[in-house]
Design an enzyme around this catalytic site. Structure first.
Site, PDB file in Angstrom:
ATOM      1  N   ASP A 185      -9.139 -10.359   2.076  1.00 25.66           N
ATOM      2  CA  ASP A 185      -9.328 -11.701   1.516  1.00 25.66           C
ATOM      3  C   ASP A 185      -9.808 -12.600   2.644  1.00 25.66           C
ATOM      4  O   ASP A 185      -9.040 -12.956   3.541  1.00 25.66           O
ATOM      5  CB  ASP A 185      -8.007 -12.204   0.927  1.00 25.66           C
ATOM      6  CG  ASP A 185      -8.067 -13.651   0.456  1.00 25.66           C
ATOM      7  OD1 ASP A 185      -9.124 -14.292   0.596  1.00 25.66           O
ATOM      8  OD2 ASP A 185      -7.047 -14.147  -0.046  1.00 25.66           O
TER       9      ASP A 185
ATOM     10  N   ARG B 190       0.827  -1.208   0.000  1.00 28.11           N
ATOM     11  CA  ARG B 190       0.000   0.000   0.000  1.00 28.11           C
ATOM     12  C   ARG B 190       0.863   1.260   0.000  1.00 28.11           C
ATOM     13  O   ARG B 190       0.576   2.225  -0.721  1.00 28.11           O
ATOM     14  CB  ARG B 190      -0.929  -0.021   1.222  1.00 28.11           C
ATOM     15  CG  ARG B 190      -2.029   1.048   1.208  1.00 28.11           C
ATOM     16  CD  ARG B 190      -3.086   0.728   2.265  1.00 28.11           C
ATOM     17  NE  ARG B 190      -4.204   1.651   2.185  1.00 28.11           N
ATOM     18  CZ  ARG B 190      -4.323   2.742   2.918  1.00 28.11           C
ATOM     19  NH1 ARG B 190      -3.389   3.050   3.818  1.00 28.11           N
ATOM     20  NH2 ARG B 190      -5.379   3.538   2.804  1.00 28.11           N
TER      21      ARG B 190
ATOM     22  N   HIS C   2      -4.913  -6.917  -2.941  1.00 29.33           N
ATOM     23  CA  HIS C   2      -5.839  -7.039  -1.820  1.00 29.33           C
ATOM     24  C   HIS C   2      -6.041  -8.488  -1.395  1.00 29.33           C
ATOM     25  O   HIS C   2      -6.911  -8.779  -0.568  1.00 29.33           O
ATOM     26  CB  HIS C   2      -7.193  -6.412  -2.170  1.00 29.33           C
ATOM     27  CG  HIS C   2      -7.173  -4.916  -2.121  1.00 29.33           C
ATOM     28  ND1 HIS C   2      -8.284  -4.133  -2.350  1.00 29.33           N
ATOM     29  CD2 HIS C   2      -6.161  -4.047  -1.868  1.00 29.33           C
ATOM     30  CE1 HIS C   2      -7.955  -2.854  -2.240  1.00 29.33           C
ATOM     31  NE2 HIS C   2      -6.670  -2.779  -1.957  1.00 29.33           N
TER      32      HIS C   2
ATOM     33  N   ASN D 250      -4.311   8.306   3.438  1.00 29.50           N
ATOM     34  CA  ASN D 250      -3.164   7.817   4.214  1.00 29.50           C
ATOM     35  C   ASN D 250      -3.310   8.006   5.721  1.00 29.50           C
ATOM     36  O   ASN D 250      -2.760   7.208   6.501  1.00 29.50           O
ATOM     37  CB  ASN D 250      -1.884   8.526   3.764  1.00 29.50           C
ATOM     38  CG  ASN D 250      -1.573   8.300   2.304  1.00 29.50           C
ATOM     39  OD1 ASN D 250      -1.846   7.236   1.757  1.00 29.50           O
ATOM     40  ND2 ASN D 250      -0.998   9.315   1.653  1.00 29.50           N
TER      41      ASN D 250
ATOM     42  N   HIS E  15       0.740   3.984  -2.966  1.00 30.75           N
ATOM     43  CA  HIS E  15       0.353   5.355  -2.641  1.00 30.75           C
ATOM     44  C   HIS E  15       1.496   6.335  -2.901  1.00 30.75           C
ATOM     45  O   HIS E  15       1.244   7.523  -3.143  1.00 30.75           O
ATOM     46  CB  HIS E  15      -0.114   5.442  -1.190  1.00 30.75           C
ATOM     47  CG  HIS E  15      -1.499   4.920  -0.991  1.00 30.75           C
ATOM     48  ND1 HIS E  15      -2.348   5.406  -0.017  1.00 30.75           N
ATOM     49  CD2 HIS E  15      -2.205   3.960  -1.649  1.00 30.75           C
ATOM     50  CE1 HIS E  15      -3.511   4.762  -0.077  1.00 30.75           C
ATOM     51  NE2 HIS E  15      -3.430   3.879  -1.061  1.00 30.75           N
TER      52      HIS E  15
END
Length: 318
Positions: A238, A62, A191, A94, A66
């Site tokens: 998940d 992530r 993800h 964030n 980002h």
């Protein structure tokens, strides 16, 4: 006088090397002679971090995304706010959710001890992200990135996709960075590890119809319907294998068990349905396509002419 001119020329030459514009050509052996132990140091630190925090691989994925999605892969996301500087850490996508900064600090200090002033924070972030998921899939990381001296909270707020994004918004957002719809879909497969806070999926589990009822019931147990209540309660992205990097994420989408709206829109009678189904049935294809897309992500560069440096401390400019 001649000696003064020589010293000034030497100083200006040093500064020109220290503060160059944007990235040069990336190379897999960029630090082969200047910091030969780099990959060993990063991998060792990430192995230790993963042993104490199973979420850290997802956190680095992530962070890397980002960072790269906002003005290129320049470690701007790592800069702390000060009285005179506003960075990206407290941008909406964030603030309170991006994590892993302390691990970056640890790796940077170890790298500096081995080869001071040589390796950029941006390259450390790229390598650490790869090593976070290295037990499952691996990609070659071209190196030679440099660190930003600026950051943009407004760009972080406007350019990073939202958990509530529609399929059209996701396709446009990624297209603006040079990615195809297929590359957007495979990158969403990140993800398959990690967690999200209740506030980001509350609307989906209470108000959307394209969701498995049993899955919605399970998620509601730890996510109250009232806004502001339990907003940061976490749930795995998940539901099958939350700490294993594989294609179960896409299997969840086919079964209408995508946690975020921006997940489930990939399989909702739209243009990405066929690819999602393919990945759900072919783990090797997913891993290969994901690795290729991550290399492309890592090649996103700051705009031409951007002044950069090699930070000694990833949290502040030199």
């Amino acid at each position: 006088m001649a000696a003064i001119h020589v010293k000034l020329f030497t100083l200006f030459s040093f500064l020109a090397l220290l503060f160059t514009s944007s990235h040069g050509q990336l190379s897999t052996n960029f630090y082969a002679t200047t910091c030969p132990n780099l990959t060993t140091i990063v991998r060792g630190a990430m192995t230790q971090a993963l042993s104490s925090d199973s979420r850290i691989a997802a956190s680095f994925l992530r962070l890397f995304f980002h960072d790269c999605f906002v003005n290129g892969c320049d470690a701007s996301i790592l800069l702390d706010d000060t009285a005179t500087f506003t960075g990206e850490k407290n941008a909406g996508p964030n603030a309170g959710t991006a994590r892993g900064y302390e691990v970056v600090d640890t790796i940077k200090s170890q790298v500096e001890a081995s080869c001071s002033g040589v390796v950029s924070c941006a390259d450390i972030l790229a390598l650490a992200t790869r090593d976070g998921v290295v037990l499952v899939t691996r990609w070659t990381v071209p190196l030679g990135r440099r660190d930003a001296r600026t950051a943009s909270q407004s760009a972080a707020n406007s350019q990073l996709p939202s958990p509530s994004s529609t399929l059209a918004q996701l396709i446009t957002s990624f297209s603006n960075k040079g990615f195809s719809a297929a590359e957007m879909t495979v990158l969403s497969g990140s993800h398959t590890i990690g967690q999200a806070g209740c506030a980001s999926f509350r609307n989906r589990i209470y108000n959307q119809a394209n969701i498995d009822p049993a899955f919605a019931t399970t998620r509601r147990a730890n996510c109250p319907s009232t806004s502001g209540s339990g907003d940061r309660n976490l749930a795995p992205l998940d539901v099958q294998t939350p700490t294993r990097f594989e294609n179960a994420y896409f299997q969840n989408l086919v079964a209408q068990r995508g946690l975020l709206n921006s997940d489930q829109v990939l399989f909702n009678n739209g243009s990405q349905d066929a690819l999602v189904r393919t990945y759900s049935q072919n783990n090797a294809r997913f891993l290969a396509d994901f690795a290729a897309a991550m290399v492309k992500m890592g090649n996103l560069s700051p705009a031409s002419g951007t002044v950069t440096e090699i930070r000694r401390n990833c949290r502040r400019t030199n």
